[in-house]
Design a protein around this motif. Sequence first.
Motif, PDB file in Angstrom:
ATOM      1  N   SER A   1      43.238  41.870  46.447  1.00 33.56           N
ATOM      2  CA  SER A   1      43.338  41.517  45.328  1.00 33.56           C
ATOM      3  C   SER A   1      44.758  40.806  44.860  1.00 33.56           C
ATOM      4  O   SER A   1      45.988  41.244  45.383  1.00 33.56           O
ATOM      5  N   ASP A   2      44.905  39.604  44.218  1.00 41.49           N
ATOM      6  CA  ASP A   2      46.050  38.959  43.911  1.00 41.49           C
ATOM      7  C   ASP A   2      46.452  39.392  42.616  1.00 41.49           C
ATOM      8  O   ASP A   2      47.585  38.899  42.174  1.00 41.49           O
ATOM      9  N   THR A   3      46.105  40.277  41.591  1.00 42.91           N
ATOM     10  CA  THR A   3      46.294  40.611  40.540  1.00 42.91           C
ATOM     11  C   THR A   3      47.449  41.457  40.627  1.00 42.91           C
ATOM     12  O   THR A   3      47.649  42.230  41.402  1.00 42.91           O
ATOM     13  N   ASP A   4      48.157  41.819  39.652  1.00 40.89           N
ATOM     14  CA  ASP A   4      49.310  42.541  39.594  1.00 40.89           C
ATOM     15  C   ASP A   4      49.082  43.562  38.113  1.00 40.89           C
ATOM     16  O   ASP A   4      49.229  42.899  36.929  1.00 40.89           O
ATOM     17  N   PRO A   5      48.652  44.868  38.178  1.00 38.55           N
ATOM     18  CA  PRO A   5      48.574  45.556  39.483  1.00 38.55           C
ATOM     19  C   PRO A   5      47.151  45.213  40.046  1.00 38.55           C
ATOM     20  O   PRO A   5      46.308  44.628  39.554  1.00 38.55           O
ATOM     21  N   LEU A   6      47.046  45.632  41.512  1.00 38.71           N
ATOM     22  CA  LEU A   6      45.853  45.201  42.235  1.00 38.71           C
ATOM     23  C   LEU A   6      44.598  45.527  41.479  1.00 38.71           C
ATOM     24  O   LEU A   6      43.655  44.794  41.863  1.00 38.71           O
ATOM     25  N   ASP A   7      44.606  46.431  40.895  1.00 40.07           N
ATOM     26  CA  ASP A   7      43.109  46.883  40.357  1.00 40.07           C
ATOM     27  C   ASP A   7      42.988  46.146  39.099  1.00 40.07           C
ATOM     28  O   ASP A   7      41.937  46.315  38.399  1.00 40.07           O
ATOM     29  N   ASN A   8      43.729  45.406  38.629  1.00 42.37           N
ATOM     30  CA  ASN A   8      43.354  44.485  37.340  1.00 42.37           C
ATOM     31  C   ASN A   8      42.080  43.420  37.473  1.00 42.37           C
ATOM     32  O   ASN A   8      41.411  43.049  36.596  1.00 42.37           O
ATOM     33  N   VAL A   9      42.045  43.205  39.083  1.00 36.48           N
ATOM     34  CA  VAL A   9      40.762  42.292  39.205  1.00 36.48           C
ATOM     35  C   VAL A   9      39.418  43.163  38.681  1.00 36.48           C
ATOM     36  O   VAL A   9      38.341  42.626  38.426  1.00 36.48           O
ATOM     37  N   LEU A  10      39.454  44.501  38.563  1.00 35.84           N
ATOM     38  CA  LEU A  10      38.378  45.156  38.142  1.00 35.84           C
ATOM     39  C   LEU A  10      38.152  45.176  36.609  1.00 35.84           C
ATOM     40  O   LEU A  10      37.289  45.486  35.948  1.00 35.84           O
ATOM     41  N   ASP A  11      39.173  44.379  35.868  1.00 38.15           N
ATOM     42  CA  ASP A  11      38.878  44.326  34.415  1.00 38.15           C
ATOM     43  C   ASP A  11      37.789  43.070  34.043  1.00 38.15           C
ATOM     44  O   ASP A  11      37.408  42.945  32.964  1.00 38.15           O
ATOM     45  N   TYR A  12      37.262  42.598  35.277  1.00 38.71           N
ATOM     46  CA  TYR A  12      36.114  41.376  35.375  1.00 38.71           C
ATOM     47  C   TYR A  12      35.102  42.145  35.746  1.00 38.71           C
ATOM     48  O   TYR A  12      34.950  42.105  36.950  1.00 38.71           O
ATOM     49  N   PRO A  13      34.066  42.659  34.946  1.00 38.27           N
ATOM     50  CA  PRO A  13      32.805  43.239  35.656  1.00 38.27           C
ATOM     51  C   PRO A  13      32.162  42.336  36.564  1.00 38.27           C
ATOM     52  O   PRO A  13      31.135  42.845  37.180  1.00 38.27           O
TER      53      PRO A  13
END
Length: 180
Positions: free
Chosen positions: A32-44
């Motif tokens: 994941s390039d997001t910060d924090p890395l689990d922010n990619v999970l904000d998009y279902p």
Amino acid sequence: MNNLPESSGSPLVVLGKIVSVHGVRGSVKVYSDTDPLDNVLDYPEWILRKGQQTRTIKFLDARVQGRILVVNLEGVTDRDQALGMVGYEICVVQDALPDLDVGEYYWHQLEGLQVITVQGELLGRIDHLLETGSNDVMVVRPCEGSLDQRERLLPYLPDLYVKSIDLQSGVMQVDWDPEF
């Protein structure tokens, strides 16, 4: 998986990439390039892209494992199916990203900007950014009209080196010695 509808309109933004498989039940490893890395999970629902091919898919669940995510995707139930997912970029439409406060930017907004010193010297264009322990770093590569053909690594430190950003004109002004 479904094909991406033609009418999406908004450009895609890459949030990460499926880099490997995990186990035999269809799980995949996601960088994941997001910060924090689990922010990619904000998009279902993710738009997966590899070359010209795009597809939408939902993730069912995920867990953080070190610096990656282990993700289960809808309809991917075995290792062979998961292998077919490796190499896909994870994207969302740009309009789905949350608005930022004034003076904050997504990395994709900075990539491609011309970097000009306060003395008016063109250093090049921002190719990409790197995350380091202390601050982010801009990789500035030479372009047509740049001062020289050197690649430079400039710290992304607003108020210290980054003096202004104008997304409309595609220019970032920096207080930086070109000899450094």
